[in-house]
Write a protein that holds these residues in place. Structure first.
Motif, PDB file in Angstrom:
ATOM      1  N   PHE A  29     -12.707 -51.043 -10.935  1.00 51.58           N
ATOM      2  CA  PHE A  29     -14.033 -51.645 -10.865  1.00 51.58           C
ATOM      3  C   PHE A  29     -15.091 -50.768 -11.533  1.00 51.58           C
ATOM      4  O   PHE A  29     -16.097 -51.266 -12.033  1.00 51.58           O
ATOM      5  N   VAL A  30     -14.870 -49.451 -11.515  1.00 47.25           N
ATOM      6  CA  VAL A  30     -15.798 -48.537 -12.190  1.00 47.25           C
ATOM      7  C   VAL A  30     -15.840 -48.855 -13.681  1.00 47.25           C
ATOM      8  O   VAL A  30     -16.904 -48.849 -14.306  1.00 47.25           O
ATOM      9  N   VAL A  31     -14.680 -49.135 -14.260  1.00 49.17           N
ATOM     10  CA  VAL A  31     -14.619 -49.490 -15.678  1.00 49.17           C
ATOM     11  C   VAL A  31     -15.411 -50.757 -15.940  1.00 49.17           C
ATOM     12  O   VAL A  31     -16.127 -50.875 -16.936  1.00 49.17           O
ATOM     13  N   PHE A  65     -19.080 -61.383 -11.290  1.00 47.24           N
ATOM     14  CA  PHE A  65     -19.621 -62.557 -10.609  1.00 47.24           C
ATOM     15  C   PHE A  65     -20.222 -62.176  -9.264  1.00 47.24           C
ATOM     16  O   PHE A  65     -21.309 -62.638  -8.901  1.00 47.24           O
ATOM     17  N   GLU A  66     -19.503 -61.326  -8.518  1.00 46.53           N
ATOM     18  CA  GLU A  66     -20.010 -60.913  -7.211  1.00 46.53           C
ATOM     19  C   GLU A  66     -21.315 -60.130  -7.352  1.00 46.53           C
ATOM     20  O   GLU A  66     -22.267 -60.322  -6.596  1.00 46.53           O
ATOM     21  N   LYS A  73     -17.730 -56.330   1.817  1.00 43.09           N
ATOM     22  CA  LYS A  73     -16.624 -55.623   1.187  1.00 43.09           C
ATOM     23  C   LYS A  73     -17.072 -54.294   0.590  1.00 43.09           C
ATOM     24  O   LYS A  73     -18.225 -54.138   0.187  1.00 43.09           O
ATOM     25  N   PHE A  74     -16.121 -53.384   0.483  1.00 45.47           N
ATOM     26  CA  PHE A  74     -16.444 -52.054  -0.027  1.00 45.47           C
ATOM     27  C   PHE A  74     -17.025 -52.106  -1.433  1.00 45.47           C
ATOM     28  O   PHE A  74     -18.010 -51.439  -1.725  1.00 45.47           O
ATOM     29  N   ILE A  75     -16.432 -52.904  -2.330  1.00 44.80           N
ATOM     30  CA  ILE A  75     -16.909 -52.891  -3.708  1.00 44.80           C
ATOM     31  C   ILE A  75     -18.322 -53.440  -3.822  1.00 44.80           C
ATOM     32  O   ILE A  75     -19.093 -53.033  -4.691  1.00 44.80           O
ATOM     33  N   SER A  76     -18.709 -54.380  -2.939  1.00 48.12           N
ATOM     34  CA  SER A  76     -20.081 -54.892  -2.946  1.00 48.12           C
ATOM     35  C   SER A  76     -21.071 -53.777  -2.633  1.00 48.12           C
ATOM     36  O   SER A  76     -22.196 -53.768  -3.133  1.00 48.12           O
TER      37      SER A  76
END
Length: 290
Positions: free
Chosen positions: A64-66, A215-216, A104-107
């Motif tokens: 996700f960092v990329v 999208f998120e 969620k963590f990534i959010s």
């Protein structure tokens, strides 16, 4: 599989090896929301188990960092440097993540990733193109914005930023305008390189992951723009007219539910759209047009 070492220099290698790194992180298994909660609880406890939990949470989200880093190419830092900085933000997010807040963590992590990247760009590349006082203002605004989002799960308005930073609203708008950039995933890594991030991330799972993160993130930004600009009734009409986070409805159906005529709903919708345009808040959405 060779164990990945999570550190600032994890991607500090030649550009020829970037594709290898992307393949390696793509092999890291995804984790469920329940697993994220369990890992976060272990991290809070500390100790060796906590460190192992943090490493697992980080590795599962390196891809996700990329996805975020690619949006900030061609601003003075190489893609590998951007990923390095984004990884630093990811580590901070893993250390501070509060699993009890229900998202969620990534959010949560995406804000830390962006903040770390933006800070690096401001300090390492833009300093030669922007006045020092403007670089400082951008950094301060980004930091305060990040902290505000962590606390309230939405972006602050211009007025709120002015109160929190002590910077007047006109200067905040000027700084945000200077900090606004239009990115494209089809842009080449360098002038003499035909490869782009869209080529590197074109495999099935990675591309779906990439679109999902964008999208998120866009959904979060869009909700923040609406909340910072419109009144509750205007938000309801705009979201239902365009199907934003809900089933799209016609003007007459919305009017019936709200006790308004079809024409009145249309007028409120058009006025709300104009308010968004005039507010300047929608500039944050420009990065998704790349």
């Amino acid at each position: 599989m060779r164990q990945l070492k999570i550190s600032k220099s994890i991607t500090n290698r030649s550009s020829e090896a970037l594709d290898k790194y992307l393949v390696e992180i793509g092999r890291e298994p995804m984790i469920t929301v329940d697993e994220e909660i369990e890992l976060a609880q272990e991290i809070h406890k500390g100790g060796r188990k906590g460190e192992r939990a943090k490493e697992k949470l980080i590795k599962a989200n390196l891809r996700f960092v990329v996805s975020v880093a690619k949006q900030y190419q061609h601003q003075g830092l190489s893609l590998t440097d951007l990923i390095d900085e984004g990884n630093i933000g990811l580590v901070k997010a893993a250390e501070k993540f509060d699993e009890t807040r229900g998202f969620k963590f990534i959010s949560y992590a995406v804000w830390w990733i962006r903040q770390s990247i933006l800070q690096a760009i401001a300090e390492q590349s833009r300093i030669v193109r922007l006045p020092l006082n403007q670089v400082g203002a951008i950094s301060k605004i980004n930091q305060v914005t990040n902290e505000f989002v962590q606390k309230h799960n939405r972006r602050p308005s211009i007025h709120e930023l002015a109160e929190l930073t002590g910077i007047d609203e006109a200067r905040i708008r000027q700084s945000q305008s200077a900090d606004n950039h239009h990115m494209s995933i089809d842009a080449p890594f360098s002038d003499d390189d035909d490869n782009s991030m869209s080529d590197m991330l074109s495999s099935g799972d990675d591309s779906r992951t990439d679109r999902g993160v964008d999208f998120e993130s866009m959904s979060d930004d869009l909700r923040a723009v609406l909340q910072n600009t419109l009144k509750d009734r205007e938000i309801k009409i705009v979201t239902e007219c365009f199907g934003i986070g809900c089933q799209e409805k016609g003007l007459e159906e919305i009017g019936t539910e709200m006790g308004l005529t079809r024409e009145r709903v249309r007028q409120i919708r058009e006025k709300a759209i104009e308010k968004i345009r005039e507010s300047g808040n929608a500039r944050v959405l420009m990065k998704y047009l790349g």
